[in-house]
Design a protein around this motif. Structure first.
Motif, short mmCIF file in Angstrom:
data_model
loop_
_atom_site.label_atom_id
_atom_site.label_comp_id
_atom_site.label_asym_id
_atom_site.label_seq_id
_atom_site.Cartn_x
_atom_site.Cartn_y
_atom_site.Cartn_z
N THR A 165 -26.27 15.28 9.29
CA THR A 165 -25.72 14.22 10.14
C THR A 165 -24.95 13.24 9.28
O THR A 165 -25.49 12.70 8.31
CB THR A 165 -26.85 13.48 10.89
N GLU A 166 -23.70 13.03 9.63
CA GLU A 166 -22.86 12.06 8.93
C GLU A 166 -22.81 10.77 9.74
O GLU A 166 -22.65 10.80 10.96
CB GLU A 166 -21.42 12.59 8.77
N PHE A 167 -22.95 9.65 9.05
CA PHE A 167 -22.80 8.33 9.65
C PHE A 167 -21.51 7.77 9.06
O PHE A 167 -21.50 7.28 7.93
CB PHE A 167 -24.00 7.44 9.32
N LEU A 168 -20.41 7.88 9.79
CA LEU A 168 -19.09 7.52 9.26
C LEU A 168 -18.93 6.01 9.25
O LEU A 168 -18.72 5.38 10.28
CB LEU A 168 -17.99 8.18 10.11
N HIS A 170 -19.35 5.96 14.01
CA HIS A 170 -19.83 7.10 14.81
C HIS A 170 -20.70 8.03 13.97
O HIS A 170 -20.60 8.07 12.74
CB HIS A 170 -18.65 7.87 15.41
N GLU A 171 -21.53 8.76 14.66
CA GLU A 171 -22.47 9.70 14.05
C GLU A 171 -22.07 11.10 14.48
O GLU A 171 -21.78 11.33 15.65
CB GLU A 171 -23.88 9.36 14.56
N PHE A 172 -22.07 12.02 13.54
CA PHE A 172 -21.69 13.41 13.83
C PHE A 172 -22.77 14.34 13.30
O PHE A 172 -23.12 14.30 12.12
CB PHE A 172 -20.34 13.73 13.18
N VAL A 179 -17.93 14.06 19.14
CA VAL A 179 -17.71 13.35 20.40
C VAL A 179 -17.43 11.89 20.10
O VAL A 179 -18.23 11.22 19.43
CB VAL A 179 -18.95 13.46 21.33
N ILE A 180 -16.28 11.42 20.56
CA ILE A 180 -15.95 9.99 20.56
C ILE A 180 -15.36 9.71 21.93
O ILE A 180 -14.18 9.97 22.19
CB ILE A 180 -14.96 9.60 19.44
N GLU A 181 -16.20 9.24 22.83
CA GLU A 181 -15.82 9.09 24.23
C GLU A 181 -14.58 8.23 24.43
O GLU A 181 -13.68 8.61 25.18
CB GLU A 181 -16.99 8.55 25.05
N ASN A 182 -14.52 7.07 23.77
CA ASN A 182 -13.40 6.16 24.01
C ASN A 182 -12.07 6.72 23.51
O ASN A 182 -11.01 6.24 23.91
CB ASN A 182 -13.65 4.77 23.41
N LEU A 183 -12.08 7.75 22.67
CA LEU A 183 -10.85 8.39 22.21
C LEU A 183 -10.60 9.71 22.94
O LEU A 183 -9.61 10.39 22.67
CB LEU A 183 -10.91 8.65 20.70
N ARG A 220 -9.50 3.86 11.64
CA ARG A 220 -10.61 2.93 11.88
C ARG A 220 -11.34 3.18 13.20
O ARG A 220 -12.51 2.81 13.34
CB ARG A 220 -10.10 1.49 11.84
N GLN A 221 -10.73 3.84 14.16
CA GLN A 221 -11.38 4.11 15.44
C GLN A 221 -12.54 5.09 15.30
O GLN A 221 -13.39 5.18 16.19
CB GLN A 221 -10.37 4.68 16.44
#
Length: 149
Positions: free
Chosen positions: A97-100, A111-113, A131-135, A106-107
């Protein structure tokens, strides 16, 4: 006397644990060069060959990861590209799990992947859904890396 012996034993044990960590790093630690990347989104698959026109490396140490991605034309034509990012990660039994925390786009920050990682010899395959809902991003990402020495 018993207390002194106990303190010495604790210190030796702690030192031995630290030495073991340095000698035997986790198998995911190292510098990895991306060979291919596949994105599957809404039924469409895009495969990128990272041995042509662009390069990306991922560096993973005991607590953090980072990536650097750029075109191989030194930004001199329409393939101009530079992207970088990194942060903390968690790895256990193939679950990665990456915590970017930092990203040139910057958007993507904050986020966590979650990925599945399989390592065979000097090859690492990482796959998971980003998953990045707002994008509007919801895609399967499969990346194949080779270890750099």
């Amino acid at each position: 006397m018993k207390l002194s012996f106990l303190i010495v034993c604790v210190i030796v044990t702690l030192f031995a644990c630290e030495v073991k960590t340095k000698i035997n790093p986790a198998p995911i630690e190292g510098t990895w060069k991306l060979v291919t990347g596949s994105l599957i989104e809404k039924g469409d698959t895009t495969v990128t060959d990272y041995t042509q026109d662009r390069e990306m490396i991922k560096i993973i140490n005991a607590t953090h990861f980072s990536f650097l991605n750029h075109d191989t034309n030194k930004g001199s034509d329409t393939t101009r590209l530079f992207a970088a990012g990194g942060g903390k990660y968690f790895f256990d039994n193939g679950e990665y799990t990456e915590f970017l925390e930092y990203c040139s786009d910057r958007q993507w920050e904050g986020h966590e992947f979650k990925f599945r990682v399989d390592i065979k010899g000097d090859t690492l395959v990482q796959s998971g859904t980003e998953v990045i809902e707002n994008l509007g991003i919801n895609r399967l990402n499969i990346e194949k890396y080779v270890r750099l020495r």
